[in-house]
Design an enzyme around this catalytic site. Structure first.
Site, PDB file in Angstrom:
ATOM      1  N   LYS A 205     -27.961  47.399 -63.303  1.00 33.93           N
ATOM      2  CA  LYS A 205     -29.309  47.962 -63.463  1.00 33.93           C
ATOM      3  C   LYS A 205     -30.170  47.607 -62.248  1.00 33.93           C
ATOM      4  O   LYS A 205     -30.817  48.456 -61.660  1.00 33.93           O
ATOM      5  CB  LYS A 205     -29.928  47.422 -64.758  1.00 33.93           C
ATOM      6  CG  LYS A 205     -31.332  47.897 -65.007  1.00 33.93           C
ATOM      7  CD  LYS A 205     -31.855  47.447 -66.361  1.00 33.93           C
ATOM      8  CE  LYS A 205     -33.338  47.789 -66.473  1.00 33.93           C
ATOM      9  NZ  LYS A 205     -33.929  47.360 -67.735  1.00 33.93           N
ATOM     10  N   GLU A 211     -22.986  38.154 -59.155  1.00 37.89           N
ATOM     11  CA  GLU A 211     -21.575  38.302 -59.523  1.00 37.89           C
ATOM     12  C   GLU A 211     -21.074  39.712 -59.205  1.00 37.89           C
ATOM     13  O   GLU A 211     -19.994  39.903 -58.642  1.00 37.89           O
ATOM     14  CB  GLU A 211     -21.379  38.030 -61.027  1.00 37.89           C
ATOM     15  CG  GLU A 211     -21.671  36.619 -61.468  1.00 37.89           C
ATOM     16  CD  GLU A 211     -23.105  36.456 -61.974  1.00 37.89           C
ATOM     17  OE1 GLU A 211     -24.034  37.066 -61.383  1.00 37.89           O
ATOM     18  OE2 GLU A 211     -23.296  35.699 -62.933  1.00 37.89           O
ATOM     19  N   GLY A 265     -30.770  46.338 -70.285  1.00 38.10           N
ATOM     20  CA  GLY A 265     -29.368  46.173 -69.903  1.00 38.10           C
ATOM     21  C   GLY A 265     -28.434  46.153 -71.099  1.00 38.10           C
ATOM     22  O   GLY A 265     -27.394  46.811 -71.121  1.00 38.10           O
ATOM     23  N   ARG A 266     -28.821  45.400 -72.141  1.00 35.72           N
ATOM     24  CA  ARG A 266     -27.920  45.252 -73.297  1.00 35.72           C
ATOM     25  C   ARG A 266     -27.947  46.467 -74.216  1.00 35.72           C
ATOM     26  O   ARG A 266     -27.257  46.492 -75.223  1.00 35.72           O
ATOM     27  CB  ARG A 266     -28.246  43.957 -74.047  1.00 35.72           C
ATOM     28  CG  ARG A 266     -29.694  43.791 -74.450  1.00 35.72           C
ATOM     29  CD  ARG A 266     -29.973  42.351 -74.884  1.00 35.72           C
ATOM     30  NE  ARG A 266     -31.395  42.094 -75.099  1.00 35.72           N
ATOM     31  CZ  ARG A 266     -32.239  41.723 -74.153  1.00 35.72           C
ATOM     32  NH1 ARG A 266     -31.831  41.581 -72.902  1.00 35.72           N
ATOM     33  NH2 ARG A 266     -33.510  41.483 -74.425  1.00 35.72           N
ATOM     34  N   GLU A 351     -29.463  37.544 -76.618  1.00 31.93           N
ATOM     35  CA  GLU A 351     -30.372  37.746 -75.477  1.00 31.93           C
ATOM     36  C   GLU A 351     -31.678  38.367 -75.973  1.00 31.93           C
ATOM     37  O   GLU A 351     -32.727  38.171 -75.372  1.00 31.93           O
ATOM     38  CB  GLU A 351     -29.699  38.649 -74.420  1.00 31.93           C
ATOM     39  CG  GLU A 351     -30.278  38.459 -73.027  1.00 31.93           C
ATOM     40  CD  GLU A 351     -29.447  39.111 -71.935  1.00 31.93           C
ATOM     41  OE1 GLU A 351     -28.816  38.401 -71.139  1.00 31.93           O
ATOM     42  OE2 GLU A 351     -29.442  40.361 -71.858  1.00 31.93           O
ATOM     43  N   HIS A 382      -7.030  32.456 -89.865  1.00 31.89           N
ATOM     44  CA  HIS A 382      -6.080  31.373 -89.579  1.00 31.89           C
ATOM     45  C   HIS A 382      -6.653  30.408 -88.549  1.00 31.89           C
ATOM     46  O   HIS A 382      -5.912  29.657 -87.920  1.00 31.89           O
ATOM     47  CB  HIS A 382      -4.755  31.966 -89.110  1.00 31.89           C
ATOM     48  CG  HIS A 382      -4.168  32.882 -90.146  1.00 31.89           C
ATOM     49  ND1 HIS A 382      -3.353  32.426 -91.158  1.00 31.89           N
ATOM     50  CD2 HIS A 382      -4.335  34.207 -90.361  1.00 31.89           C
ATOM     51  CE1 HIS A 382      -3.024  33.436 -91.937  1.00 31.89           C
ATOM     52  NE2 HIS A 382      -3.609  34.530 -91.481  1.00 31.89           N
ATOM     53  N   LYS A 510     -29.959  31.207 -62.689  1.00 32.60           N
ATOM     54  CA  LYS A 510     -29.711  32.028 -61.492  1.00 32.60           C
ATOM     55  C   LYS A 510     -30.399  31.407 -60.273  1.00 32.60           C
ATOM     56  O   LYS A 510     -29.811  31.304 -59.198  1.00 32.60           O
ATOM     57  CB  LYS A 510     -30.264  33.449 -61.692  1.00 32.60           C
ATOM     58  CG  LYS A 510     -29.499  34.302 -62.677  1.00 32.60           C
ATOM     59  CD  LYS A 510     -30.091  35.710 -62.715  1.00 32.60           C
ATOM     60  CE  LYS A 510     -29.547  36.518 -63.871  1.00 32.60           C
ATOM     61  NZ  LYS A 510     -30.193  37.804 -64.046  1.00 32.60           N
TER      62      LYS A 510
HETATM   63  O1  F6P Z   1     -28.513  37.844 -66.593  1.00 32.78           O
HETATM   64  C1  F6P Z   1     -28.741  38.645 -67.684  1.00 32.78           C
HETATM   65  C2  F6P Z   1     -28.813  40.079 -67.301  1.00 32.78           C
HETATM   66  O2  F6P Z   1     -30.022  40.346 -66.681  1.00 32.78           O
HETATM   67  C3  F6P Z   1     -28.620  40.986 -68.502  1.00 32.78           C
HETATM   68  O3  F6P Z   1     -29.755  41.198 -69.207  1.00 32.78           O
HETATM   69  C4  F6P Z   1     -28.032  42.187 -67.867  1.00 32.78           C
HETATM   70  O4  F6P Z   1     -27.395  43.012 -68.792  1.00 32.78           O
HETATM   71  C5  F6P Z   1     -27.091  41.554 -66.877  1.00 32.78           C
HETATM   72  O5  F6P Z   1     -27.774  40.426 -66.405  1.00 32.78           O
HETATM   73  C6  F6P Z   1     -26.659  42.413 -65.730  1.00 32.78           C
HETATM   74  O6  F6P Z   1     -27.754  42.858 -64.983  1.00 32.78           O
HETATM   75  P1  F6P Z   1     -27.602  44.056 -63.969  1.00 32.78           P
HETATM   76  O7  F6P Z   1     -27.177  45.247 -64.741  1.00 32.78           O
HETATM   77  O8  F6P Z   1     -28.957  44.224 -63.365  1.00 32.78           O
HETATM   78  O9  F6P Z   1     -26.566  43.680 -62.946  1.00 32.78           O
END
Ligand code: F6P
Length: 546
Positions: A205, A211, A265-266, A351, A382, A510
């Site tokens: 987003k 990452e 995002g979620r 979240e 189990h 972060k």
């Molecule tokens: O670190 C949490 C977050 O901001 C989430 O809310 C989001 O879904 C995820 O990181 C990834 O963010 P992006 O889509 O901006 O890479």
């Protein structure tokens, strides 16, 4: 405003004192209509909430609480684009992404539906080109593998949905998901792939996520070992709200699929973040998913509170978290293809509602979001079900039960379903000391030996669960199911008076990771940290193998 001061909340607290020892087993024995009273349907999705620690009075009081905080008004505010995400100054409109009725949805005076439809059309055209072979890889071969590089909402949703809809996969297409910055994730994925036939979807987003950008750069390096710079455009597309960052990364914005800041995002797999889903199962099936989400939206928006599945689910969650002091909520799908569903639900719920400050900025003195966890049945039986049955905590469970399998095989599905139902029944009924005594004596135990074993075999029961039952996990049903949980989380956030749509709690880690990263370089002067962190940095530098 704290919900603790609402008279309806206080009335529930008094009701809890009266009800806390009432036995569900007895209630079932006394009332043959309990299932009819406490079950509700939306389309093909049935919620059986009869195995909860409730009476009709409880439900009436919970509904009164929902009315007192004006849930219907909150629902309308969300659907009509009000800026309910206060701390980020945004509307919350994942519902517009699946607004199949196409009625206008206004944000700041602009109807967003033409934007939504244009991106859907772009996704459709792109998927068709990939599927019919008019868009080929750099060496003229067909694309066979999609690698989504994203994390959090840009990974969990598409990954969960692709797994769940595997029976609908377009022939010859495979979907892979790389999220972890641990190089193992990317390396083991790429080891199986051919750059000539692989399409990367870089999903972020913000397009600033460390990452994702790290993985995307390494994926591009891998690709360029086999191809030329000008081939990148054929194999890398982006999904983002940030066109500038996408261009800076080197992806032509022609190859970017847009979404908007009013999509959290979620909540984003309904947007272009769903591109890997559409590539994997086809745009038709992606649209069926949207249809299911829309169906649940209509249910949520139009059904009275007492017949509204997400409202009832949300209220039951409040009942356990705030009155029974439950710390966690298990979600256990009896469907192997929903293996990633609990992880998806963790982000969606935790979240959203993992907050300690209310909408007015004050510290909260009551419980908010629970810990969400689970794995598919019957595996969980189990492993951790021992604790749910005989542990010292109350853990409400949602059993998600599809009646029919996509892979019918002798009596597998009946065994699976029998187990799911049995867990729910066992949690409710338990097994009394008297029942254990009879059982043990039938097995030949007596005297001291019997008495010593007896308490270990007692199940306290009276442990609550919901059953979500449906015919088959189709795209429409999956859409309904996810939208239902989204709205459940929303209802709870409204009652707890928190903003369910920000996630500031992820920022500190972060920031600190950015500060620690340069300190890990061999000769760098280590900046100021606590002694634990400093010594860890030193040890890592010592132990690191070049
Ligand atoms: O670190 C949490 C977050 O901001 C989430 O809310 C989001 O879904 C995820 O990181 C990834 O963010 P992006 O889509 O901006 O890479």
């Amino acid at each position: 405003m704290t919900p603790l001061n609402i008279p309806e909340w206080q009335s529930l607290a008094r009701h809890y004192s009266d009800l806390k020892f009432v036995s569900m087993r007895e209630q079932f024995a006394l009332d043959s209509g309990r299932f009819d009273r406490f079950s509700v349907k939306s389309g093909d999705l049935l919620l059986d909430y009869s195995k909860n620690r409730i009476t009709q009075e409880t439900i009436d009081k919970l509904i009164e609480l929902a009315e007192a905080v004006n849930i219907p008004d909150w629902i309308e505010r969300m659907f009509t684009g009000d800026t309910i995400n206060l701390t980020e100054g945004r509307a919350v409109l994942h519902t517009a992404l699946r607004n199949r009725s196409n009625t206008p949805v206004m944000v700041d005076g602009e109807d967003v539906m033409p934007l939504v439809n244009a991106v859907l059309a772009k996704m459709k055209a792109f998927c068709e080109q990939v599927h019919n072979g008019s868009r080929l890889g750099f060496s003229g071969k067909r694309i066979t593998d999609i690698v989504n590089i994203g994390i959090g909402g840009s990974d969990l949703g598409p990954a969960m949905i692709c797994d769940a809809l595997e029976p609908y996969a377009v022939e010859g297409m495979a979907a892979h998901f790389v999220s972890n910055v641990d190089g193992t994730d990317l390396s083991t994925t790429l080891a199986k792939l051919n750059p000539e036939t692989t399409l990367f979807v870089i999903a972020s987003k913000t397009f600033t996520t460390q990452e994702t950008l790290t993985n995307a750069e390494s994926a591009r390096d891998w690709f360029l070992k086999a191809a030329k710079q000008e081939d990148v455009a054929k194999h890398f597309v982006a999904v983002s709200t940030n066109a500038e960052a996408v261009a800076n990364f080197g992806i032509d914005t022609e190859n970017m699929f847009e979404f908007w800041d009013w999509v959290g995002g979620r909540y984003s797999f309904w947007s272009a973040i769903g591109l890997p889903i559409a590539l994997y199962v086809g745009m038709d099936n992606f649209e069926r998913l949207l249809d299911g989400g829309h169906e649940m939206d209509n249910h949520f928006r139009n059904q009275p509170l007492a017949e509204n599945i997400p409202v009832i689910m949300g209220l039951l969650g409040i009942w356990y978290a705030n009155f029974f002091n439950a710390q966690t909520q298990a979600i256990v799908p009896y469907d192997h293809s929903l293996a990633r569903f609990p992880s998806y639900m963790q982000q969606l719920d935790m979240e959203s509602n993992g907050k300690f400050i209310n909408r007015g900025g004050q510290r909260i003195s009551y419980k908010t979001g629970p810990v969400i966890w689970g794995t598919p049945g019957t595996n969980g039986q189990h492993a951790y079900f021992q604790l749910i049955h005989q542990g010292t905590q109350l853990i409400p469970v949602d059993f998600v039960l599809p009646v029919n399998s996509h892979y019918p095989k002798s009596d597998h599905q009946s065994i699976l379903l029998a187990n799911g139902l049995a867990q729910s029944e066992a949690l409710m009924k338990g097994k009394t000391a008297e029942e254990v005594r009879v059982e043990l004596s039938n097995e030949g135990y007596e005297g001291k030996e019997l008495e010593a074993l007896l308490p270990h075999k007692v199940f306290p029961g009276n442990r609550p669960s919901n059953i979500l039952l449906f015919s088959k996990l189709t795209p429409e049903m999956l859409g309904q199911l996810v939208a239902m949980y989204e709205h459940k989380v929303f209802v709870q956030g409204a009652i707890w008076n928190i903003n369910s749509f920000d996630q500031w709690g992820v920022e500190l880690g972060k920031q600190l990771a950015k500060a620690i990263l340069p300190d890990l370089a061999d000769d760098a002067a280590i900046s100021a940290h606590d002694s634990s962190t400093t010594n860890m940095i030193k040890l890592i530098r010592e132990l690191r193998q070049s």
